[in-house]
Design an enzyme around this catalytic site. Sequence first.
Site, PDB file in Angstrom:
ATOM      1  CG  ASP A  24      -2.105   0.740   1.070  1.00 62.65           C
ATOM      2  OD1 ASP A  24      -2.424   1.344  -0.154  1.00 62.65           O
ATOM      3  OD2 ASP A  24      -3.096   0.844   1.989  1.00 62.65           O
ATOM      4  CG  ASP A  25      -0.461   4.742   0.321  1.00 64.89           C
ATOM      5  OD1 ASP A  25      -1.305   4.173  -0.570  1.00 64.89           O
ATOM      6  OD2 ASP A  25      -0.655   5.805   1.057  1.00 64.89           O
ATOM      7  CG  HIS A  78      -9.789   1.129   0.247  1.00 62.31           C
ATOM      8  ND1 HIS A  78      -8.625   1.283   0.612  1.00 62.31           N
ATOM      9  CD2 HIS A  78     -10.566   2.112   0.729  1.00 62.31           C
ATOM     10  CE1 HIS A  78      -8.658   2.624   1.431  1.00 62.31           C
ATOM     11  NE2 HIS A  78     -10.117   2.819   1.457  1.00 62.31           N
ATOM     12  CG  HIS A  88      -1.583   4.993  -5.023  1.00 60.51           C
ATOM     13  ND1 HIS A  88      -0.948   5.565  -3.948  1.00 60.51           N
ATOM     14  CD2 HIS A  88      -2.615   4.350  -4.334  1.00 60.51           C
ATOM     15  CE1 HIS A  88      -1.526   5.362  -2.869  1.00 60.51           C
ATOM     16  NE2 HIS A  88      -2.463   4.381  -2.813  1.00 60.51           N
ATOM     17  CB  CYS A 107      -6.431   2.867  -1.494  1.00 61.89           C
ATOM     18  SG  CYS A 107      -5.111   3.563  -0.504  1.00 61.89           S
TER      19      CYS A 107
HETATM   20 CA   LIG Z   1      -2.712   3.016  -1.550  1.00 57.15          CA
END
Ligand SMILES: [Ca+2]
Length: 464
Positions: A30-31, A126, A304, A70
Amino acid sequence: MKTIYTISICSLLLSSILYAKPNILFISIDDLNDWVGFMDGHPQAKTPHMDRLAKRGRNFTNAHCSVPVCTSSRNSVMSGIGPMTHGSYEIGPKYEELPALADAPTIQRYFKDHGYFTLSGGKVLHHNFGGRLIDDIDKPLGRARTPRPKKPMTRPASWSTAWDWGTYPDSDPKMGDIQLAEAAAEALKEDYDKPFFMSVGFFRPHVPLLVPPKWFELYEKDKIVLPNNPKSDLDDLPKNFLSINDYAVAPTHAEVTGSGNQRSLTHAYLASVSFVDYCVGIVMDALEASPYADNTIIVLWSDHGFHLGEKQHWAKRTLWEESTRVPLLMTGPGIKPGKACKEPASLLDLYPTLVDLCNLPKNDRLEGISLLPQLKDPGKARKHPAITSSYFGNHSIRTRDWRMISYEDGSKELYDHRTDSDEFVNLAKDPKHQNVITRLAKWLPKKAVPEFKEKSERLRIRKK
Ligand SMILES: [Ca+2]
Ligand SMILES: [Ca+2]
């Protein structure tokens, strides 16, 4: 007679080995931006486990998300259907709330329907962080929940509670991501009578950037290199997206620097990246020690990128390189190690690529393009650019050498990545480059459904 019998047993065994479908280990992070060793996005990032994985297969160094937040990014990956069709261009609706995805099987569901045993845990889709729609999976691996401290650790009082960071908890076993990695490792010790599709979704380095002290100790805070983000970089930009944090919970760059927290936050992000790398290592080690070591395709991706001050911005949602570009690795049977692939790739391509690699029937609704040619030959050119959209009507077109951004009001940016990987010099108004703009503009979506707003409005948080 005995010889014939032995030969037929051997050929049966051989055919079951030759024709057995590979397993899939689908690891999302994530991220996570390009601050990993194998993408060279930060000179000090320590990610030995993912670097090891990158050396074993294909490293797509020019891969991009469909939407730089997300929910919409993950809905696109898991459905294989992009935002111009499903209508989610911003954080908001769940997969099952989007009418366009009502009959679209997630990649997990599609593999399950074609003979796979499915396991999933952590943040894959998500919502709920259970990694699944209700009937997607056969075995849940857990939700990767980490307790938060009762009081804020480091964040200024006026910031969102999500934007905290520091050395917490005191040890790895309390981290949800570690518990998830170990659940996946345990599951890799089991016997399966079908090929498996295992989804593992790690939550760090998403904020809050809380990880145990040892991960912070990997970096000397005072020697951390901060991104080069001259304020003058904004002078040649259209106004769009310059105030994008007004719509989000992330602090502005002025708030980060004004409160003296840039170095400390950068330290916490790097610590979180090394932590999640270790989680990936736990799963990789378990796979290597398992009977599935030689017949499992590993896909590692992030939903992302993430800004840490570049273009005076923090977090995601922009159409610049820091937001759109993601780590993407694929290894396994049939994927020979080789050079990195610099051709544009989209996370939308994962679903059709895996369908291809596993010889499943074509799913006609998929909008991505299989990466099989680039898995065979990393130098094989791709005609189709990577397209990223953020909020309705704003699109980025990324080719091997260029990025063009087109905003809803018609304003544009153009960057030459052969000489300007930081996207400092906007060439959109340069007469010499109008032919490039014309060429790239042909890829702008001609049809895009309006934003599906029912739930997303609720989730937009205006700070002031
Ligand atoms: Ca994310
Ligand atoms: Ca600039």
